[in-house]
Design an enzyme around this catalytic site. Structure first.
Site, PDB file in Angstrom:
ATOM      1  N   ASP A 125       0.722  -1.324   0.053  1.00  0.00           N
ATOM      2  CA  ASP A 125       0.164   0.003  -0.097  1.00  0.00           C
ATOM      3  C   ASP A 125       1.008   1.285   0.099  1.00  0.00           C
ATOM      4  OD1 ASP A 125      -2.193  -1.526  -0.166  1.00  0.00           O
ATOM      5  OD2 ASP A 125      -2.659  -1.217   2.185  1.00  0.00           O
TER       6      ASP A 125
ATOM      7  N   ARG B  33      -0.657   4.643  17.650  1.00  0.00           N
ATOM      8  CA  ARG B  33      -0.842   5.670  16.745  1.00  0.00           C
ATOM      9  C   ARG B  33      -0.660   7.031  17.052  1.00  0.00           C
ATOM     10  NH1 ARG B  33      -0.089   1.847  13.622  1.00  0.00           N
ATOM     11  NH2 ARG B  33      -1.684   0.612  12.504  1.00  0.00           N
TER      12      ARG B  33
ATOM     13  N   ASP C 229      -7.866   3.691  12.294  1.00  0.00           N
ATOM     14  CA  ASP C 229      -6.371   4.124  12.302  1.00  0.00           C
ATOM     15  C   ASP C 229      -6.394   5.597  11.748  1.00  0.00           C
ATOM     16  OD1 ASP C 229      -5.028   2.326  13.710  1.00  0.00           O
ATOM     17  OD2 ASP C 229      -4.534   1.171  11.975  1.00  0.00           O
TER      18      ASP C 229
ATOM     19  N   SER D  47      -4.656  -9.528   7.217  1.00  0.00           N
ATOM     20  CA  SER D  47      -4.091  -8.121   7.252  1.00  0.00           C
ATOM     21  C   SER D  47      -3.556  -8.166   8.835  1.00  0.00           C
ATOM     22  CB  SER D  47      -5.259  -7.082   7.066  1.00  0.00           C
ATOM     23  OG  SER D  47      -5.042  -5.737   7.457  1.00  0.00           O
TER      24      SER D  47
END
Length: 405
Positions: free
Chosen positions: A14, A94, A123, A178
């Site tokens: 990605d 994060r 996210d 994932s």
């Protein structure tokens, strides 16, 4: 001079595809920033990959100790667990990443930050709330939400796009789970997990440990020490927090600790199913809680439980850089002044079994707790206490009886 954008870069397909896409559609100079929160071997070979993909520069920032000391420890002290199961592994990382992205953007004079989070997940919220709180002037680019110019819908599309732009890297089109990994945990989503009726294929899925069925038949005793709510040693060996988590991951993974299968409520409104492995974190949270049982009074524990749930919600929703998080954390830190002592437990086939807790600040009194009468407790005092404590119940029963006549 071209404007600069800082890309939160993992080296995966990605974010590799995003590099030429940013150059093509915005004519940016792309500066990649990979934040190391304990991903391990995932960082190997990133510099060459970023440069081949068209980035002008790559930062690899080691945030492991910052992540442990300033994000994990406050959540452990708070007992922050989302929806009774999730130990916030992705959520806690994060804000640490967002803060460092902003620092790199300031250093480079960048005008924007780009991330590869999808438009359905949590996210995107966590990254962007962090960036807005710390640098409200910076633009935020989220390709997966820009469906008019981000037209790629599959891994095959991304691989083809990369090849069109001269990037021929060994990415596989095979679908897989994932995953998000850091020192605290690894998450798994996708494949059979997308159907809540399906049992996880643990033999294929697990990375950090084994199932309880495959754990050793012999249990293993572990001793941990805390000072003011912060872990300081394992089995008598003093270590910094990051090394303690590494050691506990090793022990927990070996004994099948910390595997959860959860259908959780995302911030954006949908339910999602995932499996989380948090072997060391599960042990650390349990050991800390065992010590608090001994040290904290009842009223503080009740209020702290509410604050722990609030902290979990704050962190899950990406609201780390807020006055509310600071206030909740300040309350929690005030409760940790006497959370000092030693916890012993046995790890056995997915279980953490208590084996004794000691603290110089223990509120446990053997003379009070035993069935013999101690100096501080007169059994007759319970008569008046129960009379007053039960008075509302008695009055209500009397009034209801009168009303029914």
């Amino acid at each position: 001079m071209k404007e600069k954008v800082v890309l939160a870069y993992s080296g995966g397909l990605d974010t590799t595809a995003i590099i030429p896409w940013l150059k093509e559609h915005f004519d940016y100079e792309v500066i990649c920033c990979c934040i190391d929160c304990g991903q391990g071997s995932e960082l190997d070979g990133l510099e060459e990959r970023a440069k081949l993909s068209g980035a002008s520069k790559l930062y690899i920032e080691d945030l492991v100790d910052d992540f442990c000391d300033n994000y994990i420890v406050p959540c452990v002290q708070a007992g922050a667990v989302y929806e009774n199961k999730y130990l916030l592994g992705t959520s806690m990382a994060r804000p640490a990443i967002a803060k460092r992205l902003v620092e790199i953007a300031r250093k480079e004079g960048a005008s924007a930050i780009c991330h590869g989070a999808t438009g359905k997940g949590n996210d995107q919220i966590r990254f962007e709330l962090g960036i807005k709180a710390l640098a409200p002037d910076l633009k935020i680019i989220a390709p997966w939400r820009m469906t008019d110019i981000w037209t790629m819908q599959s891994r095959e599309d991304e691989i083809a796009y990369c090849k069109q732009h001269g990037i021929d890297l060994p990415f596989s089109a095979d679908s897989s789970y994932s995953r998000d990994r850091n020192l605290w945990h690894i998450s798994h989503e996708g494949l059979e997990l997308e159907d809540p009726a399906s049992e996880p294929n643990y033999d294929h899925l697990l990375v950090l440990g084994v199932t309880p069925e495959k754990a050793p038949d012999e249990g293993e005793y572990v001793t941990m020490a805390f000072e003011k709510g912060i872990p300081v040693s394992v089995n008598g060996q003093k270590m910094k927090v990051s090394d303690i988590i590494r050691k506990l991951n090793e022990l927990g993974g070996k004994h099948g600790i910390g595997i959860i299968d959860i259908v959780e409520n995302r911030v954006v409104g949908m339910k999602s199913r995932g499996v989380y492995e948090t072997p060391g974190g599960t042990i650390l949270m349990e050991a800390h809680q065992q010590l608090e049982e001994l040290v904290l009074d009842r009223a503080t524990m009740e209020t702290k439980k509410d604050m722990g749930n609030k902290m979990a919600q704050i962190v899950y929703e990406g609201k780390w850089f807020t006055p509310l998080r600071e206030a909740v954390q300040a309350f929690v830190e005030s409760t940790q002044q006497y959370v000092t002592g030693e916890v012993k437990f046995k790890l056995y086939k997915g279980n953490i079994i208590k084996a004794g807790t000691t603290s110089p600040y223990s509120l446990y009194s053997e003379s009070l707790a035993s069935f013999t009468t101690g100096e501080l407790y007169d059994h007759h005092d319970a008569d008046g206490f129960i009379t007053l404590f039960g008075l509302p119940l008695k009055v209500r029963a009397m009034k209801m009886a009168e009303a029914e006549k």
